[in-house]
Design a protein around this motif. Structure first.
Motif, PDB file in Angstrom:
ATOM      1  N   THR A 111     -39.544   6.975 -46.102  1.00  7.86           N
ATOM      2  CA  THR A 111     -41.371   7.093 -46.458  1.00  7.86           C
ATOM      3  C   THR A 111     -41.458   6.526 -47.097  1.00  7.86           C
ATOM      4  O   THR A 111     -40.787   6.397 -48.520  1.00  7.86           O
ATOM      5  CB  THR A 111     -41.713   8.254 -46.579  1.00  7.86           C
ATOM      6  N   SER A 117     -37.080   5.063 -39.414  1.00  7.76           N
ATOM      7  CA  SER A 117     -35.277   5.344 -39.652  1.00  7.76           C
ATOM      8  C   SER A 117     -34.542   4.407 -39.948  1.00  7.76           C
ATOM      9  O   SER A 117     -34.917   3.066 -39.038  1.00  7.76           O
ATOM     10  CB  SER A 117     -34.967   5.563 -38.222  1.00  7.76           C
ATOM     11  N   VAL A 161     -34.098   8.493 -42.580  1.00  4.66           N
ATOM     12  CA  VAL A 161     -35.742   8.166 -42.703  1.00  4.66           C
ATOM     13  C   VAL A 161     -36.139   7.499 -44.060  1.00  4.66           C
ATOM     14  O   VAL A 161     -35.583   8.488 -44.630  1.00  4.66           O
ATOM     15  CB  VAL A 161     -36.314   9.655 -42.005  1.00  4.66           C
ATOM     16  N   TYR A 168     -40.594   4.286 -53.130  1.00  9.61           N
ATOM     17  CA  TYR A 168     -39.933   4.529 -52.141  1.00  9.61           C
ATOM     18  C   TYR A 168     -38.352   5.775 -51.376  1.00  9.61           C
ATOM     19  O   TYR A 168     -38.007   6.704 -52.260  1.00  9.61           O
ATOM     20  CB  TYR A 168     -38.756   3.395 -51.735  1.00  9.61           C
ATOM     21  N   CYS A 226     -48.771   9.041 -44.410  1.00  3.66           N
ATOM     22  CA  CYS A 226     -47.054   7.731 -44.845  1.00  3.66           C
ATOM     23  C   CYS A 226     -46.581   7.627 -43.328  1.00  3.66           C
ATOM     24  O   CYS A 226     -45.707   7.570 -42.534  1.00  3.66           O
ATOM     25  CB  CYS A 226     -46.951   8.578 -46.222  1.00  3.66           C
ATOM     26  N   PHE A 244     -35.910   8.833 -49.050  1.00  6.67           N
ATOM     27  CA  PHE A 244     -35.827   8.463 -48.145  1.00  6.67           C
ATOM     28  C   PHE A 244     -34.792  10.165 -48.272  1.00  6.67           C
ATOM     29  O   PHE A 244     -34.357  10.222 -49.352  1.00  6.67           O
ATOM     30  CB  PHE A 244     -34.518   7.070 -47.697  1.00  6.67           C
ATOM     31  N   SER A 258     -43.880   5.894 -41.371  1.00  6.64           N
ATOM     32  CA  SER A 258     -42.135   6.286 -42.302  1.00  6.64           C
ATOM     33  C   SER A 258     -41.134   5.475 -41.266  1.00  6.64           C
ATOM     34  O   SER A 258     -41.900   5.198 -40.248  1.00  6.64           O
ATOM     35  CB  SER A 258     -41.172   7.564 -42.033  1.00  6.64           C
TER      36      SER A 258
END
Length: 146
Positions: free
Chosen positions: A145, A35, A143, A127, A31, A129, A33
């Motif tokens: 994903t 930052s 981060v 979503y 998946c 994080f 990702s």
């Protein structure tokens, strides 16, 4: 004919175009990702994390809709977020939530909670994080994903 590498390249390209996950050996999913650095907030990457753009592409997912879909699989907290009943380290946050690694908080209209490492926070769009330590182990960043 095509060699195995050609077919794999074509499959990978097709998956990227359609925003889907590509299956790898052993059934693992890869998946995307990203930052977010010090702060996470809703934007176009969060609104349509799987690239589902259509007539209502600007329509937002709401926390109320997410809670309705999740039903009794989550426990709504007085502060205005929800905790997954099966996975207590998964928190569902409202659509206007803003996470900041410097303050260590996630705030939204009507509430706020601490931003804690090891917890996965889920936006109403799906979503995810989390707070993670940077690779040099000298700081923290958020981060996300898909």
């Amino acid at each position: 004919g095509y060699c195995k590498k050609d077919v794999k390249t074509q499959l990978s390209f097709a998956c990227n175009l359609f925003g889907t996950e590509e299956e790898h050996a052993g059934g693992a999913l890869a998946c995307a990702s990203i930052s977010w650095g010090k702060e996470f907030r809703e934007d176009y990457r969060v609104l349509r994390p799987n690239h589902h753009y259509g007539e209502d592409a600007t329509a937002k997912y709401t926390f109320a809709e997410a809670l309705k879909l999740l039903g009794d699989t989550v426990a709504v907290q007085p502060e205005g977020y929800a905790i997954d009943q099966k996975y207590p380290d998964v928190f569902y946050v409202p659509e206007d939530a803003v996470a900041n690694s410097e303050t260590g908080r996630i705030a939204w209209s009507g509430g706020e909670i601490f931003l804690v490492p090891g917890v996965v926070y889920i936006h109403p769009s799906g979503y995810q994080f989390s707070l993670q330590q940077t690779l040099d182990k000298k700081g923290w960043h958020i981060v996300g994903t898909v």
